[in-house]
Motif scaffolding. Structure first.
Motif, PDB file in Angstrom:
ATOM      1  N   ARG A 307       0.993  -1.224   0.276  1.00  0.00           N
ATOM      2  CA  ARG A 307       0.011   0.446  -0.360  1.00  0.00           C
ATOM      3  C   ARG A 307       1.015   1.246  -0.201  1.00  0.00           C
ATOM      4  O   ARG A 307       1.114   2.262  -0.579  1.00  0.00           O
ATOM      5  CB  ARG A 307      -0.953  -0.107   1.357  1.00  0.00           C
ATOM      6  N   ALA A 308       2.051   0.983   0.256  1.00  0.00           N
ATOM      7  CA  ALA A 308       3.198   2.737   0.594  1.00  0.00           C
ATOM      8  C   ALA A 308       3.306   3.214  -0.937  1.00  0.00           C
ATOM      9  O   ALA A 308       3.083   2.457  -1.358  1.00  0.00           O
ATOM     10  CB  ALA A 308       4.526   2.046   1.468  1.00  0.00           C
ATOM     11  N   LEU A 309       3.049   4.320  -0.918  1.00  0.00           N
ATOM     12  CA  LEU A 309       3.575   5.244  -2.533  1.00  0.00           C
ATOM     13  C   LEU A 309       4.329   6.075  -1.818  1.00  0.00           C
ATOM     14  O   LEU A 309       4.581   6.631  -0.798  1.00  0.00           O
ATOM     15  CB  LEU A 309       2.349   6.572  -1.962  1.00  0.00           C
ATOM     16  N   GLY A 310       5.389   5.149  -2.531  1.00  0.00           N
ATOM     17  CA  GLY A 310       6.869   5.952  -2.068  1.00  0.00           C
ATOM     18  C   GLY A 310       7.518   5.357  -0.419  1.00  0.00           C
ATOM     19  O   GLY A 310       7.350   4.149  -0.625  1.00  0.00           O
ATOM     20  N   LYS A 311       7.879   5.937   0.403  1.00  0.00           N
ATOM     21  CA  LYS A 311       8.629   5.967   1.603  1.00  0.00           C
ATOM     22  C   LYS A 311       7.659   5.728   2.979  1.00  0.00           C
ATOM     23  O   LYS A 311       6.795   6.620   2.920  1.00  0.00           O
ATOM     24  CB  LYS A 311       9.916   6.256   1.839  1.00  0.00           C
ATOM     25  N   VAL A 312       8.018   4.650   3.170  1.00  0.00           N
ATOM     26  CA  VAL A 312       7.269   4.703   4.840  1.00  0.00           C
ATOM     27  C   VAL A 312       7.710   4.896   6.115  1.00  0.00           C
ATOM     28  O   VAL A 312       9.226   3.629   5.936  1.00  0.00           O
ATOM     29  CB  VAL A 312       6.581   3.753   5.392  1.00  0.00           C
ATOM     30  N   VAL A 313       8.185   5.976   6.763  1.00  0.00           N
ATOM     31  CA  VAL A 313       9.045   5.942   8.070  1.00  0.00           C
ATOM     32  C   VAL A 313       8.426   5.908   9.376  1.00  0.00           C
ATOM     33  O   VAL A 313       7.346   6.067   9.599  1.00  0.00           O
ATOM     34  CB  VAL A 313      10.055   7.332   7.811  1.00  0.00           C
TER      35      VAL A 313
END
Length: 317
Positions: A307-313
């Motif tokens: 589900r992540a659009l780009g990065k998760v932090v």
């Protein structure tokens, strides 16, 4: 210190918050007060213990109790032989060998770290080391006018790779699930494909394919590449990677195509050029969501579900 730990392979449910001792740096190591750690697909794979290569060093149980490699933070202490950093320095890097980023402190080899650019937040800097190195090396050699396909283009490495390929002047096709199509277009992809609705290996041929989630047969990938074209995979199933390093290399040579696995080089020299482009505004950093340390399990589940659009932090401080 507080850390997210696990002692067996499984889903996010095997993770827990625990109080553990603050590690001490060795002679060539740095103790970092961690402020942010971004999640990579490798974290999800090492949590679950699949593909099999994610268990290297720990076949039956995890080798390291704390996951998280792409860290950014402030130096708290240095080993006796460290010369590049001092307490108080802001740093970032890929601690792939030791991990430990989902905690308040982590020990990192001096050679894995770089000074954080002042204009980047800790969260932004944490997105760059592993994903940036993959994207830079996976797109190196792309030239204007090439037709390029990136499979898994809506995630961390893919988001950077789309932008880098477009900057090189290529016509870019991004492949991911339907929830990421608009995001890939926003990044600059000329065409987007929902892999659940269409097999991209039948849509080419392409001059260049960067595959971040390889799971198809060698012959399907060969079909997707134009003569003299190049296919490189970084992640994927164990079977797909083994076949690519054996049958794929031979099949490519026999048909005038270059098929293989991208051996990603680690270290600051391989991600700081992307940081410079981000600071200059040539490449954008896209953080989908941030989670506190207590919600690291949810953050990993978000990435693992695609589900992540780009990065998760994970924002620790």
């Amino acid at each position: 210190m507080r850390a997210v730990v696990y002692d067996r392979y499984g889903g996010p449910e095997v993770l827990s918050i625990a109080e553990v001792p603050v590690p001490s740096p060795g002679p060539k190591q740095v103790l970092v007060e961690v402020h942010a750690t971004s999640i990579n697909l490798s974290d999800w794979e090492t949590l679950r213990g699949t593909p099999l290569y994610s268990r290297i060093g720990g076949i039956w149980a995890p080798r390291r109790p704390v996951l998280g490699s792409d860290i950014a933070g402030r130096v708290e202490a240095v080993g006796s032989e460290v010369t590049m950093f001092a307490p108080g320095d802001e740093v970032y890097g890929d601690n792939l060998m030791l991990k430990g980023g989902f905690a308040e402190h982590a020990v990192v080899p001096e050679s894995a770290l770089a000074h954080k650019p002042a204009s980047l937040s800790f969260a932004e800097a944490s997105t760059l080391p592993q994903a940036g190195a993959i994207a830079l090396q996976g797109t190196a050699g792309i030239e204007a006018g090439m037709s390029v396909l990136i499979n898994g283009a809506g995630g961390g490495s893919g988001a950077f790779a789309i932008q880098l390929a477009k900057k090189a002047g290529a016509h870019v096709t991004g492949v991911d699930n339907a929830t990421k199509l608009a995001f890939m277009s926003k990044l600059g992809a000329d065409k987007v494909i929902d892999y659940r609705a269409e097999d991209f290996t039948g849509t080419g041929p392409y001059d260049w394919v960067l595959d971040l989630v390889a799971d198809r047969s060698v012959f399907a990938y060969r079909r997707s590449i134009a003569r003299s074209g190049r296919y490189r995979c970084v992640g994927g199933t164990t079977r797909a990677l083994l076949r690519m390093t054996t049958v794929g290399v031979v099949a490519g040579m026999m048909t005038g195509r270059r098929l293989g696995v991208l051996a990603v080089k680690e270290g600051p020299a391989h991600f700081t050029p992307l940081a410079e482009s981000c600071v200059a505004g040539r490449i954008g950093i896209h953080i989908d969501r941030t989670f506190p340390l207590d919600e690291t399990a949810n953050a990993l589940a978000h990435v693992g579900a695609g589900r992540a659009l780009g990065k998760v932090v994970v924002q620790i401080r």
